[in-house]
Design a protein around this motif. Structure first.
Motif, PDB file in Angstrom:
ATOM      1  N   SER A   9      57.714  37.135  35.793  1.00 18.79           N
ATOM      2  CA  SER A   9      58.217  37.176  37.172  1.00 18.79           C
ATOM      3  C   SER A   9      58.219  38.602  37.696  1.00 18.79           C
ATOM      4  CB  SER A   9      59.628  36.587  37.242  1.00 18.79           C
ATOM      5  OG  SER A   9      59.632  35.232  36.861  1.00 18.79           O
ATOM      6  N   GLY A  19      55.909  40.422  50.674  1.00 17.90           N
ATOM      7  CA  GLY A  19      56.806  39.366  50.234  1.00 17.90           C
ATOM      8  C   GLY A  19      57.595  38.814  51.402  1.00 17.90           C
ATOM      9  N   HIS A  20      58.587  38.009  51.079  1.00 19.69           N
ATOM     10  CA  HIS A  20      59.451  37.393  52.086  1.00 19.69           C
ATOM     11  C   HIS A  20      60.900  37.698  51.746  1.00 19.69           C
ATOM     12  CE1 HIS A  20      55.697  35.097  52.144  1.00 19.69           C
ATOM     13  NE2 HIS A  20      55.906  35.081  53.443  1.00 19.69           N
ATOM     14  N   VAL A  31      64.180  34.002  56.944  1.00 18.10           N
ATOM     15  CA  VAL A  31      63.163  34.453  55.999  1.00 18.10           C
ATOM     16  C   VAL A  31      62.084  35.153  56.809  1.00 18.10           C
ATOM     17  CG1 VAL A  31      61.455  33.786  54.261  1.00 18.10           C
ATOM     18  CG2 VAL A  31      63.611  32.523  54.443  1.00 18.10           C
ATOM     19  N   SER A  65      67.636  37.637  48.995  1.00 21.16           N
ATOM     20  CA  SER A  65      66.599  37.209  48.061  1.00 21.16           C
ATOM     21  C   SER A  65      65.258  37.706  48.582  1.00 21.16           C
ATOM     22  CB  SER A  65      66.546  35.685  47.940  1.00 21.16           C
ATOM     23  OG  SER A  65      67.721  35.188  47.357  1.00 21.16           O
ATOM     24  N   GLN A  67      61.048  36.831  47.853  1.00 22.02           N
ATOM     25  CA  GLN A  67      60.096  35.927  47.216  1.00 22.02           C
ATOM     26  C   GLN A  67      58.690  36.495  47.409  1.00 22.02           C
ATOM     27  OE1 GLN A  67      57.789  33.702  49.044  1.00 22.02           O
ATOM     28  NE2 GLN A  67      56.982  32.975  47.106  1.00 22.02           N
ATOM     29  N   GLU A  69      54.395  35.769  46.131  1.00 19.87           N
ATOM     30  CA  GLU A  69      53.489  34.824  45.498  1.00 19.87           C
ATOM     31  C   GLU A  69      52.094  35.414  45.346  1.00 19.87           C
ATOM     32  OE1 GLU A  69      53.133  34.497  49.767  1.00 19.87           O
ATOM     33  OE2 GLU A  69      54.868  33.819  48.666  1.00 19.87           O
ATOM     34  N   SER A  79      54.638  32.207  41.701  1.00 20.83           N
ATOM     35  CA  SER A  79      55.627  32.598  42.698  1.00 20.83           C
ATOM     36  C   SER A  79      56.857  33.132  41.966  1.00 20.83           C
ATOM     37  CB  SER A  79      56.019  31.381  43.547  1.00 20.83           C
ATOM     38  OG  SER A  79      57.052  31.704  44.448  1.00 20.83           O
ATOM     39  N   ALA A  80      57.391  34.234  42.458  1.00 26.98           N
ATOM     40  CA  ALA A  80      58.590  34.814  41.835  1.00 26.98           C
ATOM     41  C   ALA A  80      59.641  35.070  42.903  1.00 26.98           C
ATOM     42  CB  ALA A  80      58.244  36.110  41.110  1.00 26.98           C
ATOM     43  N   MET A  81      60.900  34.954  42.507  1.00 25.84           N
ATOM     44  CA  MET A  81      62.018  35.195  43.406  1.00 25.84           C
ATOM     45  C   MET A  81      63.042  36.090  42.715  1.00 25.84           C
ATOM     46  SD  MET A  81      64.651  32.598  45.302  1.00 25.84           S
ATOM     47  CE  MET A  81      63.319  31.838  46.190  1.00 25.84           C
ATOM     48  N   HIS A  83      66.997  37.578  43.283  1.00 24.37           N
ATOM     49  CA  HIS A  83      68.262  37.605  44.007  1.00 24.37           C
ATOM     50  C   HIS A  83      68.870  38.972  43.740  1.00 24.37           C
ATOM     51  CE1 HIS A  83      68.021  33.364  44.796  1.00 24.37           C
ATOM     52  NE2 HIS A  83      67.877  33.114  43.499  1.00 24.37           N
ATOM     53  N   GLY A 145      60.653  32.733  38.254  1.00 18.85           N
ATOM     54  CA  GLY A 145      59.408  32.340  38.889  1.00 18.85           C
ATOM     55  C   GLY A 145      58.854  31.041  38.352  1.00 18.85           C
TER      56      GLY A 145
END
Length: 150
Positions: A9, A19-20, A31, A65, A67, A69, A79-81, A83, A145
């Protein structure tokens, strides 16, 4: 679909710069796309912005957060997120982190896109007619992810 390890990830974040960002404003989630750099020296995400909605929201509620991809096709993606918490930077720390941001993204673009870029405006569309940039970092508290391969 399979879960990514923490290391995998983190790699998704390290290898990208778009990213977002997700944050809350007046009880509603937002977002938006951002340009970022994952700083491996302190395991944070660096970005910058100008005064406005996003910065006001993060100053009021620092829980966010991000995110990212990598998509090759509908059946082949990662895809990784992350927090984490927003922290506004000032003074020499902000200046130093903005330099790290710029140099880091230039290296990613050179490696992945085989292009040379000199200036921040070549990979970030922000204009600062309203004053100096606000540099911030996101302290990562959790990262995860998913991967899909067929």
């Amino acid at each position: 679909m399979t879960d990514l390890t923490t290391s995998a990830s983190t790699r998704v974040f390290r290898n990208n710069y778009l990213g977002h960002l997700a944050y809350l404003w007046q009880g509603k989630p937002y977002v938006i796309p951002i340009t970022y750099y994952f700083d491996p020296t302190d395991n944070t995400i660096i970005s910058y912005t100008s005064e406005g909605h996003k910065i006001d929201a993060m100053r009021k509620n620092n829980s966010i957060s991000v995110q990212v991809e990598e998509i090759q096709s509908m059946f082949n993606w990662e895809s990784a997120m992350a927090h984490g918490t927003f922290e506004e930077l000032e003074g020499s720390v902000a200046k130093q982190k903005l330099h790290v941001f710029t140099e880091g993204i230039k290296n990613i673009i050179k490696r992945k896109e085989h292009k040379e870029v000199e200036f921040i405006n070549e990979f970030s569309s922000k204009l600062y007619s309203r004053g100096i940039p606000i540099v911030y970092r996101i302290k990562i508290l959790e990262i995860m992810g998913k991967r899909r391969e067929t």
